[in-house]
Design a protein around this motif. Structure first.
Motif, PDB file in Angstrom:
ATOM      1  N   ARG A  14       1.314   6.868  -6.776  1.00 44.53           N
ATOM      2  CA  ARG A  14       0.252   7.838  -7.070  1.00 44.53           C
ATOM      3  C   ARG A  14       0.726   9.261  -6.830  1.00 44.53           C
ATOM      4  O   ARG A  14       0.434  10.170  -7.619  1.00 44.53           O
ATOM      5  N   GLU A  15       1.443   9.459  -5.729  1.00 40.91           N
ATOM      6  CA  GLU A  15       1.952  10.792  -5.422  1.00 40.91           C
ATOM      7  C   GLU A  15       2.985  11.225  -6.459  1.00 40.91           C
ATOM      8  O   GLU A  15       3.033  12.390  -6.848  1.00 40.91           O
ATOM      9  N   LEU A  20       6.712   8.679   1.603  1.00 43.66           N
ATOM     10  CA  LEU A  20       6.122   7.345   1.496  1.00 43.66           C
ATOM     11  C   LEU A  20       7.170   6.295   1.136  1.00 43.66           C
ATOM     12  O   LEU A  20       7.144   5.180   1.668  1.00 43.66           O
ATOM     13  N   GLN A  42       5.874  14.268  -0.763  1.00 44.82           N
ATOM     14  CA  GLN A  42       5.042  13.175  -0.257  1.00 44.82           C
ATOM     15  C   GLN A  42       5.539  11.832  -0.784  1.00 44.82           C
ATOM     16  O   GLN A  42       5.544  10.839  -0.061  1.00 44.82           O
ATOM     17  N   THR A  43       5.977  11.812  -2.039  1.00 37.57           N
ATOM     18  CA  THR A  43       6.518  10.580  -2.619  1.00 37.57           C
ATOM     19  C   THR A  43       7.739  10.122  -1.829  1.00 37.57           C
ATOM     20  O   THR A  43       7.847   8.945  -1.465  1.00 37.57           O
ATOM     21  N   PHE A  86       2.235   1.641  -3.467  1.00 42.59           N
ATOM     22  CA  PHE A  86       1.194   2.074  -4.403  1.00 42.59           C
ATOM     23  C   PHE A  86       0.924   3.574  -4.261  1.00 42.59           C
ATOM     24  O   PHE A  86       0.901   4.315  -5.252  1.00 42.59           O
ATOM     25  N   TYR A  87       0.756   4.025  -3.019  1.00 43.61           N
ATOM     26  CA  TYR A  87       0.462   5.444  -2.819  1.00 43.61           C
ATOM     27  C   TYR A  87       1.661   6.333  -3.131  1.00 43.61           C
ATOM     28  O   TYR A  87       1.489   7.470  -3.573  1.00 43.61           O
ATOM     29  N   ASP A 141       1.207  12.410  -9.413  1.00 49.00           N
ATOM     30  CA  ASP A 141       0.591  13.717  -9.158  1.00 49.00           C
ATOM     31  C   ASP A 141       1.632  14.815  -8.960  1.00 49.00           C
ATOM     32  O   ASP A 141       1.299  15.928  -8.570  1.00 49.00           O
ATOM     33  N   LEU A 201       0.832  -1.210   0.000  1.00 46.30           N
ATOM     34  CA  LEU A 201       0.000   0.000   0.000  1.00 46.30           C
ATOM     35  C   LEU A 201       0.864   1.256   0.000  1.00 46.30           C
ATOM     36  O   LEU A 201       0.568   2.218  -0.724  1.00 46.30           O
ATOM     37  N   LEU A 202       1.913   1.252   0.813  1.00 46.00           N
ATOM     38  CA  LEU A 202       2.825   2.400   0.821  1.00 46.00           C
ATOM     39  C   LEU A 202       3.435   2.609  -0.561  1.00 46.00           C
ATOM     40  O   LEU A 202       3.520   3.735  -1.054  1.00 46.00           O
TER      41      LEU A 202
END
Length: 65
Positions: free
Chosen positions: A35-36, A48, A44-45, A31-32, A39, A28-29
């Motif tokens: 996503r970051e 994470l 944030q990337t 994956f997000y 974006d 999950l970490l």
């Protein structure tokens, strides 16, 4: 000389439960973080990805022998 206490069955089960939780969190970490990155949020990337690396390190250090 201090001798560490022998592991108990309950203690070993707690460690196994924590490892299982971390194994579920790691994808999950990642994956997000992806996503970051998509974006264009580099701060944030990086946060994470560092967290994912920390989780992976803990899992590697606590792997059963």
């Amino acid at each position: 000389m201090d001798v560490p206490p022998a592991p108990t069955a309950a203690g070993e089960q707690h460690i196994a439960d924590l490892r299982a939780a971390l194994q579920r969190v790691l994808p999950l970490l990642s994956f997000y973080a992806g996503r970051e990155a998509a974006d264009s949020n580099p701060e944030q990337t990086a946060l994470l990805l560092r967290a994912a690396d920390d989780v992976a390190d803990v899992l590697a250090r606590t792997a059963p022998a």
